[in-house]
Each structure stands twice: as structure tokens, then as C-alpha cells.
Write a protein that holds these residues in place. Structure first.
Motif, mmCIF file in Angstrom:
data_model
loop_
_atom_site.group_PDB
_atom_site.id
_atom_site.type_symbol
_atom_site.label_atom_id
_atom_site.label_comp_id
_atom_site.label_asym_id
_atom_site.label_seq_id
_atom_site.Cartn_x
_atom_site.Cartn_y
_atom_site.Cartn_z
ATOM 1 N N PHE A 76 54.770 42.408 36.152
ATOM 2 C CA PHE A 76 54.720 41.343 37.152
ATOM 3 C C PHE A 76 54.694 40.010 36.414
ATOM 4 O O PHE A 76 53.635 39.540 36.009
ATOM 5 C CB PHE A 76 53.470 41.480 38.041
ATOM 6 N N GLN A 77 55.858 39.397 36.244
ATOM 7 C CA GLN A 77 55.927 38.182 35.439
ATOM 8 C C GLN A 77 55.528 36.938 36.207
ATOM 9 O O GLN A 77 55.120 35.952 35.614
ATOM 10 C CB GLN A 77 57.336 38.020 34.862
ATOM 11 N N ARG A 78 55.616 36.976 37.534
ATOM 12 C CA ARG A 78 55.214 35.820 38.327
ATOM 13 C C ARG A 78 53.692 35.753 38.410
ATOM 14 O O ARG A 78 53.034 36.753 38.720
ATOM 15 C CB ARG A 78 55.799 35.898 39.732
ATOM 16 N N PRO A 79 53.109 34.592 38.157
ATOM 17 C CA PRO A 79 51.642 34.462 38.187
ATOM 18 C C PRO A 79 51.047 34.781 39.565
ATOM 19 O O PRO A 79 49.926 35.280 39.644
ATOM 20 C CB PRO A 79 51.392 32.994 37.829
ATOM 21 N N VAL A 80 51.801 34.519 40.631
ATOM 22 C CA VAL A 80 51.303 34.790 41.980
ATOM 23 C C VAL A 80 51.053 36.286 42.168
ATOM 24 O O VAL A 80 50.050 36.691 42.759
ATOM 25 C CB VAL A 80 52.299 34.277 43.042
ATOM 26 N N LEU A 81 51.946 37.119 41.641
ATOM 27 C CA LEU A 81 51.800 38.565 41.783
ATOM 28 C C LEU A 81 50.624 39.077 40.957
ATOM 29 O O LEU A 81 49.880 39.961 41.398
ATOM 30 C CB LEU A 81 53.091 39.270 41.371
ATOM 31 N N ARG A 82 50.424 38.511 39.759
ATOM 32 C CA ARG A 82 49.275 38.907 38.937
ATOM 33 C C ARG A 82 47.965 38.484 39.589
ATOM 34 O O ARG A 82 46.972 39.210 39.554
ATOM 35 C CB ARG A 82 49.396 38.317 37.536
ATOM 36 N N MET A 83 47.975 37.302 40.228
ATOM 37 C CA MET A 83 46.788 36.827 40.933
ATOM 38 C C MET A 83 46.483 37.744 42.117
ATOM 39 O O MET A 83 45.324 38.074 42.380
ATOM 40 C CB MET A 83 47.014 35.398 41.435
ATOM 41 N N LEU A 84 47.528 38.213 42.803
ATOM 42 C CA LEU A 84 47.367 39.098 43.944
ATOM 43 C C LEU A 84 46.685 40.404 43.530
ATOM 44 O O LEU A 84 45.794 40.895 44.238
ATOM 45 C CB LEU A 84 48.761 39.402 44.526
ATOM 46 N N ILE A 85 47.074 40.938 42.384
ATOM 47 C CA ILE A 85 46.501 42.194 41.905
ATOM 48 C C ILE A 85 45.034 42.025 41.516
ATOM 49 O O ILE A 85 44.223 42.923 41.716
ATOM 50 C CB ILE A 85 47.321 42.719 40.709
ATOM 51 N N GLY A 86 44.670 40.862 40.986
ATOM 52 C CA GLY A 86 43.294 40.641 40.535
ATOM 53 C C GLY A 86 42.311 40.287 41.632
ATOM 54 O O GLY A 86 41.098 40.272 41.391
ATOM 55 N N GLN A 87 42.789 40.009 42.839
ATOM 56 C CA GLN A 87 41.899 39.572 43.915
ATOM 57 C C GLN A 87 40.773 40.553 44.245
ATOM 58 O O GLN A 87 39.628 40.119 44.412
ATOM 59 C CB GLN A 87 42.716 39.282 45.184
ATOM 60 N N PRO A 88 41.025 41.862 44.362
ATOM 61 C CA PRO A 88 39.908 42.756 44.699
ATOM 62 C C PRO A 88 38.773 42.705 43.680
ATOM 63 O O PRO A 88 37.596 42.758 44.047
ATOM 64 C CB PRO A 88 40.549 44.148 44.720
ATOM 65 N N PHE A 89 39.110 42.574 42.394
ATOM 66 C CA PHE A 89 38.075 42.510 41.367
ATOM 67 C C PHE A 89 37.281 41.214 41.468
ATOM 68 O O PHE A 89 36.062 41.199 41.270
ATOM 69 C CB PHE A 89 38.691 42.625 39.967
ATOM 70 N N GLN A 90 37.955 40.096 41.765
ATOM 71 C CA GLN A 90 37.264 38.814 41.880
ATOM 72 C C GLN A 90 36.339 38.784 43.087
ATOM 73 O O GLN A 90 35.213 38.299 42.997
ATOM 74 C CB GLN A 90 38.276 37.678 41.959
ATOM 75 N N ILE A 91 36.808 39.308 44.226
ATOM 76 C CA ILE A 91 35.993 39.331 45.433
ATOM 77 C C ILE A 91 34.762 40.213 45.228
ATOM 78 O O ILE A 91 33.657 39.877 45.654
ATOM 79 C CB ILE A 91 36.819 39.849 46.641
ATOM 80 N N ALA A 92 34.951 41.355 44.545
ATOM 81 C CA ALA A 92 33.852 42.298 44.317
ATOM 82 C C ALA A 92 32.996 41.902 43.124
ATOM 83 O O ALA A 92 32.008 42.573 42.830
ATOM 84 C CB ALA A 92 34.405 43.700 44.112
ATOM 85 N N ASP A 93 33.358 40.815 42.426
ATOM 86 C CA ASP A 93 32.639 40.348 41.241
ATOM 87 C C ASP A 93 32.616 41.421 40.144
ATOM 88 O O ASP A 93 31.595 41.670 39.512
ATOM 89 C CB ASP A 93 31.210 39.928 41.616
ATOM 90 N N ARG A 94 33.746 42.071 39.947
ATOM 91 C CA ARG A 94 33.895 43.103 38.922
ATOM 92 C C ARG A 94 35.040 42.763 37.971
ATOM 93 O O ARG A 94 35.739 43.652 37.487
ATOM 94 C CB ARG A 94 34.176 44.469 39.570
ATOM 95 N N ASP A 95 35.233 41.476 37.701
ATOM 96 C CA ASP A 95 36.323 41.035 36.834
ATOM 97 C C ASP A 95 36.145 41.578 35.418
ATOM 98 O O ASP A 95 35.055 41.519 34.857
ATOM 99 C CB ASP A 95 36.370 39.505 36.805
ATOM 100 N N LYS A 96 37.207 42.097 34.840
ATOM 101 C CA LYS A 96 37.249 42.619 33.469
ATOM 102 C C LYS A 96 36.280 43.780 33.244
ATOM 103 O O LYS A 96 35.816 43.996 32.131
ATOM 104 C CB LYS A 96 36.935 41.507 32.448
ATOM 105 N N GLN A 97 35.961 44.554 34.292
ATOM 106 C CA GLN A 97 35.044 45.684 34.143
ATOM 107 C C GLN A 97 35.735 47.035 34.304
ATOM 108 O O GLN A 97 35.162 48.062 33.966
ATOM 109 C CB GLN A 97 33.904 45.592 35.170
ATOM 110 N N PHE A 98 36.979 47.034 34.832
ATOM 111 C CA PHE A 98 37.679 48.288 35.075
ATOM 112 C C PHE A 98 39.074 48.240 34.464
ATOM 113 O O PHE A 98 39.753 47.229 34.519
ATOM 114 C CB PHE A 98 37.818 48.550 36.579
#
Length: 167
Positions: A76-98
Motif C-alpha cells: 500500500f504505497q499511498r499514505p491514506v491506505l496505510r493510515m486506514l490500516i493502522g486506525q484500529p490499533f490507534q483507537i484501541a491504543d495498541r500501536d506497535k504491539q501486534f
């Protein structure tokens, strides 16, 4: 037989009647479900969006996301698509844990990114059931059912008519 029939005078008695009928307390019924993990400690879920289907496995790690054998930055080279994938981790406060490993088929890149996001959200709720209210409130567990409308006969596309000519 007449003494078995009960009437409720107040809603507060409802829990007592349910407990008497089933033998299990209302509090025990409302407990969170058990986490679902396989022998390697992973949780699996399927995410869908448009015509894309993503099979997603998550496990504790350093936050590496692999899509179809490639890193997310390459797939996913577009930053918007990468941001979309990371949203569940950010909302759940589990960034960089899985760590996430997923295979995606069908659709385009936008649909595939949405399918991966849906799969990650579902897998997170299976790994940690207490995250379900947070992800549900954010709308990540709902499958977006919008798909492309089919083409109808006598039309150029799904709804567009051919150009009208008076002569």
C-alpha cells in the motif's frame, strides 16, 4: 402448577427470575468471552470490503504488517491506505504491539485496505475481547456492505443512458 407462575411487579426482579430459571447469575452471563487464539498465540479473522477479502492473523510483536508476503509500505504505497490500516490499533491504543500477517484477494487497493482494516479489527476483538466496545463505537467492526451496482440491459452503465438523438 399455579404457584410456578410468577408475575413481575418491577424490572429489578427480572434478574432474580432469570437466575432462578437458569441457575446462572445475570453477572456471570454478561462476562466477556474467552480470547480465541491458536497454538502459536495468534488470532484469525476475515475482513471484507467491496469485492476484496482479507484473511488476517495477529500476534504480539513489534508492529510489522505484512500483506501478501510484502511489507505494508510496499503493498500500500499511498499514505491514506496505510493510515486506514493502522486506525484500529490507534483507537484501541495498541500501536506497535501486534504483528499482522494477511493475504488479500479481489477488488482494488482501496477495497483491499478496507478489508484488511475490517479483519484487523475483528482479530483484535478475538485476541482481546475487552477492546470490542471501543472498536464497535469507532465503527470498525461493521462490514461496509456497499458494492458496485450491476449493469442493466439497455443502459451504457448501471444507470447511465445512451446519448439521446432527436434525428
Amino acid at each position: 402448577m399455579a404457584d410456578e407462575t410468577q408475575t413481575l411487579t418491577d424490572l429489578s426482579e427480572l434478574g432474580q427470575v432469570a437466575e432462578a430459571a437458569t441457575g446462572v447469575s445475570v453477572e456471570a452471563q454478561a462476562e466477556m468471552p474467552e480470547p480465541k487464539r491458536d497454538a502459536q498465540g495468534r488470532s484469525y479473522a476475515t475482513g471484507k470490503r467491496k469485492n476484496a477479502i482479507a484473511r488476517v492473523w495477529i500476534k504480539p510483536g513489534s508492529g510489522v504488517i505484512t500483506v501478501n508476503g510484502r511489507g505494508q509500505d510496499i503493498y500500500f504505497q499511498r499514505p491514506v491506505l496505510r493510515m486506514l490500516i493502522g486506525q484500529p490499533f490507534q483507537i484501541a491504543d495498541r500501536d506497535k504491539q501486534f504483528d499482522v500477517v494477511c493475504t488479500v484477494t479481489g477488488g482494488g487497493l482501496s477495497g483491499q485496505a478496507g478489508a484488511v482494516r475490517h479483519g484487523i479489527s475483528k482479530a483484535l476483538t478475538l485476541y482481546e475481547p475487552e477492546l470490542r466496545p471501543v472498536l464497535k463505537k469507532g465503527g470498525f467492526l461493521t462490514r461496509d456492505s456497499r458494492v458496485v451496482e450491476r449493469k442493466k440491459y439497455g443502459k451504457a452503465k448501471a444507470r447511465r443512458s445512451f446519448q439521446f438523438s432527436k434525428r
